[in-house]
Design a protein around this motif. Structure first.
Motif, PDB file in Angstrom:
ATOM      1  N   VAL A  59       0.840  -1.204   0.000  1.00  0.00           N
ATOM      2  CA  VAL A  59       0.000   0.000   0.000  1.00  0.00           C
ATOM      3  C   VAL A  59       0.876   1.257   0.000  1.00  0.00           C
ATOM      4  O   VAL A  59       0.542   2.273  -0.612  1.00  0.00           O
ATOM      5  N   ILE A  60       2.010   1.179   0.678  1.00  0.00           N
ATOM      6  CA  ILE A  60       2.834   2.353   0.968  1.00  0.00           C
ATOM      7  C   ILE A  60       3.882   2.659  -0.112  1.00  0.00           C
ATOM      8  O   ILE A  60       4.128   3.819  -0.444  1.00  0.00           O
ATOM      9  N   ALA A  61       4.486   1.618  -0.684  1.00  0.00           N
ATOM     10  CA  ALA A  61       5.676   1.786  -1.539  1.00  0.00           C
ATOM     11  C   ALA A  61       5.415   2.739  -2.707  1.00  0.00           C
ATOM     12  O   ALA A  61       4.398   2.638  -3.399  1.00  0.00           O
ATOM     13  N   GLY A  62       6.334   3.711  -2.856  1.00  0.00           N
ATOM     14  CA  GLY A  62       6.283   4.637  -3.984  1.00  0.00           C
ATOM     15  C   GLY A  62       5.270   5.757  -3.853  1.00  0.00           C
ATOM     16  O   GLY A  62       5.111   6.575  -4.751  1.00  0.00           O
ATOM     17  N   LYS A  63       4.557   5.826  -2.715  1.00  0.00           N
ATOM     18  CA  LYS A  63       3.468   6.816  -2.567  1.00  0.00           C
ATOM     19  C   LYS A  63       3.916   8.045  -1.768  1.00  0.00           C
ATOM     20  O   LYS A  63       4.763   7.961  -0.888  1.00  0.00           O
ATOM     21  N   ARG A  64       3.251   9.162  -2.105  1.00  0.00           N
ATOM     22  CA  ARG A  64       3.372  10.361  -1.267  1.00  0.00           C
ATOM     23  C   ARG A  64       2.237  10.254  -0.231  1.00  0.00           C
ATOM     24  O   ARG A  64       1.070  10.430  -0.569  1.00  0.00           O
ATOM     25  N   LEU A  65       2.624   9.958   0.994  1.00  0.00           N
ATOM     26  CA  LEU A  65       1.616   9.671   2.026  1.00  0.00           C
ATOM     27  C   LEU A  65       1.229  10.920   2.803  1.00  0.00           C
ATOM     28  O   LEU A  65       2.078  11.749   3.127  1.00  0.00           O
ATOM     29  N   VAL A  66      -0.058  11.031   3.097  1.00  0.00           N
ATOM     30  CA  VAL A  66      -0.529  12.039   4.056  1.00  0.00           C
ATOM     31  C   VAL A  66      -0.971  11.235   5.280  1.00  0.00           C
ATOM     32  O   VAL A  66      -1.984  10.537   5.243  1.00  0.00           O
ATOM     33  N   VAL A  67      -0.171  11.297   6.334  1.00  0.00           N
ATOM     34  CA  VAL A  67      -0.415  10.468   7.512  1.00  0.00           C
ATOM     35  C   VAL A  67      -1.133  11.316   8.564  1.00  0.00           C
ATOM     36  O   VAL A  67      -0.627  12.354   8.980  1.00  0.00           O
ATOM     37  N   VAL A  68      -2.327  10.867   8.952  1.00  0.00           N
ATOM     38  CA  VAL A  68      -3.138  11.651   9.890  1.00  0.00           C
ATOM     39  C   VAL A  68      -3.148  10.968  11.257  1.00  0.00           C
ATOM     40  O   VAL A  68      -3.455   9.783  11.369  1.00  0.00           O
ATOM     41  N   ASP A  69      -2.801  11.737  12.280  1.00  0.00           N
ATOM     42  CA  ASP A  69      -2.821  11.223  13.653  1.00  0.00           C
ATOM     43  C   ASP A  69      -3.616  12.191  14.528  1.00  0.00           C
ATOM     44  O   ASP A  69      -3.866  13.338  14.140  1.00  0.00           O
ATOM     45  N   ASP A  70      -3.992  11.724  15.722  1.00  0.00           N
ATOM     46  CA  ASP A  70      -4.829  12.570  16.581  1.00  0.00           C
ATOM     47  C   ASP A  70      -4.041  13.649  17.301  1.00  0.00           C
ATOM     48  O   ASP A  70      -4.516  14.754  17.485  1.00  0.00           O
ATOM     49  N   SER A  71      -2.807  13.332  17.742  1.00  0.00           N
ATOM     50  CA  SER A  71      -2.057  14.312  18.542  1.00  0.00           C
ATOM     51  C   SER A  71      -0.581  13.937  18.555  1.00  0.00           C
ATOM     52  O   SER A  71      -0.223  12.790  18.263  1.00  0.00           O
ATOM     53  N   ILE A  72       0.266  14.934  18.890  1.00  0.00           N
ATOM     54  CA  ILE A  72       1.680  14.648  19.152  1.00  0.00           C
ATOM     55  C   ILE A  72       1.960  15.086  20.583  1.00  0.00           C
ATOM     56  O   ILE A  72       1.755  16.257  20.926  1.00  0.00           O
ATOM     57  N   VAL A  73       2.385  14.154  21.417  1.00  0.00           N
ATOM     58  CA  VAL A  73       2.702  14.483  22.812  1.00  0.00           C
ATOM     59  C   VAL A  73       4.223  14.448  22.985  1.00  0.00           C
ATOM     60  O   VAL A  73       4.875  15.474  23.006  1.00  0.00           O
ATOM     61  N   ARG A  74       4.792  13.271  23.040  1.00  0.00           N
ATOM     62  CA  ARG A  74       6.256  13.172  23.140  1.00  0.00           C
ATOM     63  C   ARG A  74       6.914  13.005  21.769  1.00  0.00           C
ATOM     64  O   ARG A  74       8.103  13.207  21.623  1.00  0.00           O
ATOM     65  N   GLY A  75       6.166  12.571  20.787  1.00  0.00           N
ATOM     66  CA  GLY A  75       6.689  12.411  19.427  1.00  0.00           C
ATOM     67  C   GLY A  75       7.336  11.066  19.169  1.00  0.00           C
ATOM     68  O   GLY A  75       7.761  10.798  18.050  1.00  0.00           O
ATOM     69  N   ASN A  76       7.408  10.205  20.183  1.00  0.00           N
ATOM     70  CA  ASN A  76       8.068   8.903  19.990  1.00  0.00           C
ATOM     71  C   ASN A  76       7.369   8.069  18.917  1.00  0.00           C
ATOM     72  O   ASN A  76       8.015   7.469  18.063  1.00  0.00           O
ATOM     73  N   THR A  77       6.034   8.032  18.998  1.00  0.00           N
ATOM     74  CA  THR A  77       5.278   7.206  18.048  1.00  0.00           C
ATOM     75  C   THR A  77       5.532   7.680  16.628  1.00  0.00           C
ATOM     76  O   THR A  77       5.839   6.886  15.739  1.00  0.00           O
ATOM     77  N   GLN A  78       5.411   9.008  16.420  1.00  0.00           N
ATOM     78  CA  GLN A  78       5.503   9.528  15.052  1.00  0.00           C
ATOM     79  C   GLN A  78       6.916   9.340  14.489  1.00  0.00           C
ATOM     80  O   GLN A  78       7.073   9.012  13.313  1.00  0.00           O
ATOM     81  N   ARG A  79       7.935   9.535  15.323  1.00  0.00           N
ATOM     82  CA  ARG A  79       9.317   9.391  14.846  1.00  0.00           C
ATOM     83  C   ARG A  79       9.561   7.945  14.371  1.00  0.00           C
ATOM     84  O   ARG A  79      10.054   7.713  13.269  1.00  0.00           O
ATOM     85  N   ALA A  80       9.179   6.990  15.200  1.00  0.00           N
ATOM     86  CA  ALA A  80       9.370   5.577  14.859  1.00  0.00           C
ATOM     87  C   ALA A  80       8.546   5.198  13.633  1.00  0.00           C
ATOM     88  O   ALA A  80       9.003   4.472  12.748  1.00  0.00           O
TER      89      ALA A  80
END
Ligand code: SF4
Length: 253
Positions: free
Chosen positions: A113-134
């Motif tokens: 699904v992901i390979a070669g795509k320009r992704l728009v990744v939507v999340d609810d919030s950024i608190v410490r940023g660990n999840t998003q970085r990984a």
């Protein structure tokens, strides 16, 4: 038996319930949590459009906002990550090691699904940023061409004194980056090609609650009940508030 009202009641409901905490099938003060999250996604698309091939959520709390973003932007919606439903929520777990381990156990990329795509990744919030970085690292390893992150709430900059464990202000990513450009600082820290947060006004409008009747303190530093006495985080918040007031004063001078 007699009863009397000894003080005027005021209401300041937690806006974070709508953003992340509450179950999506909850209704709070007459407003469906799922409907708020959809509207937050639409609002985000209006405030921060992106050039992308696929809108994908960070499951599961980012899903309704991603659907809203896809509806408003016209970019197709898809699931690029699968979630292991047996691992607990990330930001309320106690130690850094457990949290980072939790992220790896929790989400797996779907390469086809992901390979070669320009992704728009939507999340609810950024608190410490660990999840998003990984997560962004994982998406790039899975072949994503670009990763544009859109967040369905403003940056979390202030601690909560009303029962939500965000820990100390120093642990919040928004306080660990260049204060003159917090959004770009967070984008660099998590490795995103671009980043956008819905505004406080946009978030409150999506909730359909009166602005005076919601608490947005973790986003705007305005605590409806003031600061608790003797709390070490409260002293840090007072310093942050003083620094912000000085900055605002010099900006208007
Ligand atoms: S500071 Fe206010 S909005 Fe933020 S989590 Fe705490 S009660 Fe909710």
């Amino acid at each position: 038996m007699r009863s009397r009202r000894f003080a005027k009641t005021t209401h300041a409901g937690c806006i974070f319930e709508y953003v992340y905490l509450a179950r999506p099938d909850s209704v709070i003060r007459g407003r469906s949590v799922n409907a708020v999250r959809l509207e937050l996604g639409r609002q985000l698309a209006r405030e921060f459009p992106a050039d992308g091939d696929l809108v994908m959520p960070v499951p599961e709390s980012g899903t309704p906002a991603a659907v809203g973003y896809a509806q408003e932007s016209g970019i197709p919606f898809g699931q690029g990550l699968t979630k292991n439903g047996y691992v607990g929520r990330t930001f309320i777990q106690p130690s850094q090691t457990i949290r980072q381990l939790g992220i790896r156990l929790k989400l797996n990329p779907l390469k086809e699904v992901i390979a070669g795509k320009r992704l728009v990744v939507v999340d609810d919030s950024i608190v410490r940023g660990n999840t998003q970085r990984a997560l962004i690292r994982m998406l790039r390893e899975a072949g994503a061409k670009e990763v544009h992150v859109r967040i369905a709430s403003p940056p979390v900059k202030w601690p909560c004194f009303y029962g939500i464990d965000f820990a100390s202000p120093g642990e919040l990513l928004a306080n660990g980056v260049d204060e003159n450009d917090v959004v770009q600082g967070i984008a660099t820290a998590i490795g995103a090609d671009s980043l956008g947060f819905v505004s406080v006004e946009g978030m409150v409008a999506a909730s359909q609650q009166a602005p005076a009747e919601v608490c947005c303190a973790c986003f705007d530093g305005k605590y409806p009940l003031g600061l608790p006495e003797g709390n070490p985080n409260a002293a840090a918040v007072e310093k942050m508030q003083a620094a912000q007031a000085a900055k605002n004063a010099s900006a208007t001078a």
